[in-house]
Design an enzyme around this catalytic site. Structure first.
Site, mmCIF file in Angstrom:
data_model
loop_
_atom_site.group_PDB
_atom_site.id
_atom_site.type_symbol
_atom_site.label_atom_id
_atom_site.label_comp_id
_atom_site.label_asym_id
_atom_site.label_seq_id
_atom_site.Cartn_x
_atom_site.Cartn_y
_atom_site.Cartn_z
ATOM 1 N N GLY A 15 0.823 -1.209 0.000
ATOM 2 C CA GLY A 15 0.000 0.000 0.000
ATOM 3 C C GLY A 15 0.855 1.257 0.000
ATOM 4 N NE ARG A 76 -1.993 -4.769 -1.690
ATOM 5 C CZ ARG A 76 -1.501 -4.215 -0.593
ATOM 6 N NH1 ARG A 76 -0.409 -4.721 -0.036
ATOM 7 N NH2 ARG A 76 -2.067 -3.148 -0.042
ATOM 8 C CG ASP A 107 4.882 -6.689 9.165
ATOM 9 O OD1 ASP A 107 5.923 -6.054 9.417
ATOM 10 O OD2 ASP A 107 4.016 -6.939 10.024
ATOM 11 C CB THR A 129 2.398 0.632 6.587
ATOM 12 O OG1 THR A 129 1.042 0.339 6.938
ATOM 13 C CG2 THR A 129 3.282 0.421 7.807
ATOM 14 C CG ASP A 131 -2.837 0.038 8.285
ATOM 15 O OD1 ASP A 131 -3.664 0.965 8.185
ATOM 16 O OD2 ASP A 131 -2.861 -0.977 7.558
ATOM 17 C CG ASP A 133 0.600 -2.557 10.259
ATOM 18 O OD1 ASP A 133 1.487 -1.877 9.706
ATOM 19 O OD2 ASP A 133 -0.183 -3.291 9.616
ATOM 20 N NE ARG A 175 -7.404 -5.721 4.731
ATOM 21 C CZ ARG A 175 -6.510 -5.358 3.789
ATOM 22 N NH1 ARG A 175 -5.292 -5.813 3.835
ATOM 23 N NH2 ARG A 175 -6.860 -4.536 2.821
#
Length: 324
Positions: A15, A76, A107, A129, A131, A133, A175
């Site tokens: 992303g 991707r 990741d 990212t 997120d 995360d 997500r």
């Protein structure tokens, strides 16, 4: 003995995130400063396998700091998850004289970087990212811009929600990680947040809180729902049926990935990108650049991938304490 690196590649994978361009710029200019040649790999690992590789110099990255997205594009690539795809990627690197690669992503991108490192291509990961995360790093490129974009949008929804005395469910990205939802919960003064790490699926308790809020005189109710919980539209219908309060769902979606990067994202991305290029110049490989305890550090990729990250419990408890 450290491997001598003469030419490096840089790619963005997974992303997109605001600030990626600042990281690309820093990688290119730092590498050139260190006497290295730089090649841009378009469209992530997919572009590597299709040999979409271009030479880059200082002017290639001029006037890009303020732009969202990534000038190298991203994609991707399922083929690169296979041993055959990874072997082909390493072979293409050698064909183009690429000794090392900076991978800017999350990741999944780092797992691919680790595979390339095992095949003899020096690799350094940079956490990009929205997120937040990546477990080894307290900061990831794009989070600050994304959470500010979401915050501003939620403020606007609150205005109209208040005018119509509605309940609003606003879905933000995340997500598997609820950091955007948590931060917006604080910043927007939300009445409730639904996080993948914490939500127990008890919708009746949520409905009861909405009813209690209305009895106490609240004219609106903002619920921030993380993407990992989802189903915001059907949830809104059920809440309206149960409470009699008009309830609308707003899904912010990919607008959170775009836009001009904040100062924080530009600065952190620049430092992380520069650190990555310097690690390659030193002959290092299989590392991830991270921000930890106020310093820029690096971790072994496999060590970084094995780390776990969770919503800080004290922050979650403080949010609940502030909701009235």
């Amino acid at each position: 003995m450290a491997k001598v690196v003469k030419t490096i590649g840089v790619l963005t994978s997974g992303g997109d995130a605001p600030g990626m361009n600042a990281a690309i710029r820093a990688v290119v200019r730092t590498a050139i400063h260190e006497g290295l040649k730089v090649k841009g790999i378009m469209r992530g690992y997919a572009g590597l396998l299709s040999e979409e590789i271009v030479d880059m110099d200082s002017t290639s990255v001029s006037d890009i700091m303020h732009r969202g997205g990534t000038i190298l594009y991203t994609a991707r690539c399922m083929e690169f998850t296979t041993p055959e795809g990874q072997e082909l990627g390493a072979e293409i690197c050698r064909k183009h004289g690429i000794d090392g690669i900076v991978v800017i992503g999350g990741d999944g991108s780092f797992r691919g970087a680790g595979k390339l490192a095992a095949l003899g291509i020096n690799t350094i990961g940079v956490p990009g990212t929205i997120d937040l995360d990546i477990a080894c790093s307290e900061y990831t490129i794009g989070f600050d811009t994304a959470v500010n974009t979401a915050m501003e949008a939620i403020d606007k929804v609150r205005d109209t929600s208040t005018s119509h005395e509605r309940c609003s469910i606003i879905e933000v990205m995340g997500r598997n990680a609820g950091y955007i939802a948590l931060w917006c919960g604080f910043a927007n003064g939300a009445e409730d947040i639904l996080l993948p790490e914490r939500y127990d699926g008890n919708e009746q308790a949520l409905i009861n809180r909405i009813i209690d809020n209305r009895k106490r005189g609240k004219k609106h109710n903002i619920i921030i729902n993380a993407e990992g919980i989802g189903h915001s539209t059907s949830m809104a219908r059920r809440i309206e049926a149960a409470t009699g309060i008009e309830t609308r769902a707003t899904i912010l979606g990919h607008m959170q990935r775009g836009g001009t990067p904040t100062c924080k994202d530009r600065v952190y991305a620049s430092i992380m990108g520069a650190k990555a290029a310097l690690l390659l110049a030193e002959g290092k490989s299989n590392r991830v650049v991270a921000y930890k305890n106020g310093a820029y550090v690096d971790f072994d990729i496999q060590e970084a991938l094995s780390m776990k990250k969770d919503i800080p419990e004290d922050q979650y408890e403080i949010f609940k304490m502030l909701v009235r």
